[in-house]
Design an enzyme around this catalytic site. Structure first.
Site, PDB file in Angstrom:
ATOM      1  CB  THR A 105      -0.798   0.008   1.387  1.00 22.42           C
ATOM      2  OG1 THR A 105      -1.712  -1.168   1.309  1.00 22.42           O
ATOM      3  CG2 THR A 105      -1.876   1.247   1.579  1.00 22.42           C
ATOM      4  NE  ARG A 153      -8.408  -8.638   2.450  1.00 22.39           N
ATOM      5  CZ  ARG A 153      -7.544  -7.808   2.444  1.00 22.39           C
ATOM      6  NH1 ARG A 153      -7.456  -6.820   1.292  1.00 22.39           N
ATOM      7  NH2 ARG A 153      -6.557  -7.349   3.454  1.00 22.39           N
ATOM      8  CB  ILE A 154     -13.748  -4.086   3.174  1.00 28.80           C
ATOM      9  CG1 ILE A 154     -14.942  -4.118   2.162  1.00 28.80           C
ATOM     10  CG2 ILE A 154     -13.423  -2.882   3.753  1.00 28.80           C
ATOM     11  CD1 ILE A 154     -16.299  -4.008   3.102  1.00 28.80           C
ATOM     12  CB  SER A 155      -8.001  -3.415   2.164  1.00 30.17           C
ATOM     13  OG  SER A 155      -7.695  -2.112   2.030  1.00 30.17           O
ATOM     14  CG  ASP A 156      -5.427  -1.707   6.240  1.00 31.85           C
ATOM     15  OD1 ASP A 156      -5.404  -2.546   5.435  1.00 31.85           O
ATOM     16  OD2 ASP A 156      -4.613  -0.744   6.562  1.00 31.85           O
ATOM     17  CB  THR A 167       1.214  -0.608   4.558  1.00 29.92           C
ATOM     18  OG1 THR A 167       1.362  -1.620   3.675  1.00 29.92           O
ATOM     19  CG2 THR A 167       2.661  -0.594   5.303  1.00 29.92           C
ATOM     20  N   GLY A 168      -0.017  -3.336   5.686  1.00 29.93           N
ATOM     21  CA  GLY A 168       0.357  -4.973   6.079  1.00 29.93           C
ATOM     22  C   GLY A 168      -0.943  -5.497   5.691  1.00 29.93           C
ATOM     23  CB  VAL A 169      -2.126  -8.560   7.123  1.00 33.35           C
ATOM     24  CG1 VAL A 169      -3.403  -9.638   6.920  1.00 33.35           C
ATOM     25  CG2 VAL A 169      -0.945  -9.475   6.465  1.00 33.35           C
ATOM     26  N   GLY A 170      -4.528  -6.312   5.782  1.00 28.79           N
ATOM     27  CA  GLY A 170      -5.699  -5.480   6.472  1.00 28.79           C
ATOM     28  C   GLY A 170      -6.519  -5.943   7.315  1.00 28.79           C
TER      29      GLY A 170
HETATM   30  N1  ASP Z   1      -3.268  -3.263   3.823  1.00 27.52           N
HETATM   31  C1  ASP Z   1      -3.553  -3.749   2.511  1.00 27.52           C
HETATM   32  C2  ASP Z   1      -4.660  -4.651   2.477  1.00 27.52           C
HETATM   33  O1  ASP Z   1      -4.716  -5.425   3.420  1.00 27.52           O
HETATM   34  C3  ASP Z   1      -2.254  -4.235   1.818  1.00 27.52           C
HETATM   35  C4  ASP Z   1      -0.986  -3.518   2.112  1.00 27.52           C
HETATM   36  O2  ASP Z   1      -0.806  -2.752   3.055  1.00 27.52           O
HETATM   37  O3  ASP Z   1      -0.014  -3.603   1.484  1.00 27.52           O
HETATM   38  O4  ASP Z   1      -5.138  -4.510   1.763  1.00 27.52           O
END
Ligand code: ASP
Length: 280
Positions: free
Chosen positions: A154, A182-185, A203-206
């Site tokens: 992200t 899917r809805i990310s963060d 950023t990271g795993v939503g």
């Molecule tokens: N946060 C984003 C998601 O989960 C991915 C990312 O930060 O790279 O979609």
């Protein structure tokens, strides 16, 4: 006046040293351009501008270069929050626009400020955003490899302007190969949050960022008097208890800049007019 931007985590597609260096150079250029822009513009306008530059750079997973979802379609999410008004606006799962962050910003004028899917796309078309495919051949190749084998990055920006106002913007192409819908963060207060005390982009795993309410927690802690550093430490300790994967950047009202990640693979750059910090 200060600015910090991030370019997400390295995805499986860009582990090479070359890509890492290219990302660092690009982040440095964009941080510098955005800092120049901040001289004569508000933090709110600047975070949108910085994120649009990151979206236009195909090295990053947002706008051009976004990841493809499991059904072969790109859906992007972006949000912006003005620390002064404490209003957030955003788009979730929008298709075929070049700069989702500008659609998110346009929505700030509305009462209904977070739109998803076709509604977001229709709104964008009605407000002059042209149809634009953000797919690049590299992402199609990765998608096809995943189809055969049965997959992050992200972008975000936090700024404080000459009047001490804070703002944050975040944009994502998603984690790649996700279930449609899917809805990310990124377009939620877990991934993108600001008030007059602090602004944070994640950023990271939503799913981990939402489960830990990461941005909102850091901002709330700083608002309640904790230092920015301690607010990060406590929030990332909590993230650990769910084995979360995330990184965040922030600025507080006194101009302190901070970043932390659960895994040291996040790329970011900060600039205060004199000092550059570029990491990973
Ligand atoms: N946060 C984003 C998601 O989960 C991915 C990312 O930060 O790279 O979609």
């Amino acid at each position: 006046m200060k600015i910090i931007i991030h370019g997400g985590f390295f995805s499986e597609s860009d582990q090479s040293h070359e890509v890492k260096v290219a990302k660092q150079n690009s982040l440095k250029n964009i941080a510098q351009k955005a800092f120049e822009y901040l001289q004569n513009n508000s933090a709110f306008d600047t975070v949108a501008y910085a994120v649009s530059l990151l979206e236009d750079d195909e090295l990053f997973n947002a706008g051009i270069g976004s990841q493809i979802q499991s059904d072969g379609v790109i859906r992007m999410s972006a949000a912006i929050m003005d620390g002064e008004t404490q209003k957030l606006s955003g788009v979730i799962n929008i298709q075929d626009v070049k700069n989702p962050i500008f659609v998110a910003k346009e929505l700030m004028k509305e009462d209904d400020r977070v739109l998803g899917g076709n509604g977001a796309k229709n709104y964008a078309s009605e407000h002059g955003f042209e149809n634009f495919s953000t797919e690049i051949p590299q992402r199609r190749k990765e998608y096809e490899a995943k189809l055969n084998n049965g997959g992050k990055g992200t972008v975000g920006c936090v700024a404080i302007d000459k009047n001490g106002k804070l703002a944050v913007a975040t944009s994502t192409g998603g984690k790649g190969f996700e279930i449609p819908g899917r809805i990310s963060d990124s377009a939620t207060v877990a991934g993108n949050y600001a008030n007059s005390f602090c602004a944070v982009s994640c950023t990271g795993v939503g799913e981990d960022i939402v489960s830990n309410a990461t941005s909102a927690k850091i901002v709330t802690r700083v608002t309640d008097g904790m230092s920015l550093k301690n607010a990060f430490i406590k929030t990332f300790e909590e993230l650990k208890t769910i084995d979360g994967f995330a990184g965040a950047i922030a600025i507080d009202k006194d101009g302190n800049i901070y970043h932390q990640d659960s895994h040291p693979t996040m790329v970011f750059a900060s600039f205060d007019g004199e000092n550059f910090e570029v990491f990973n």
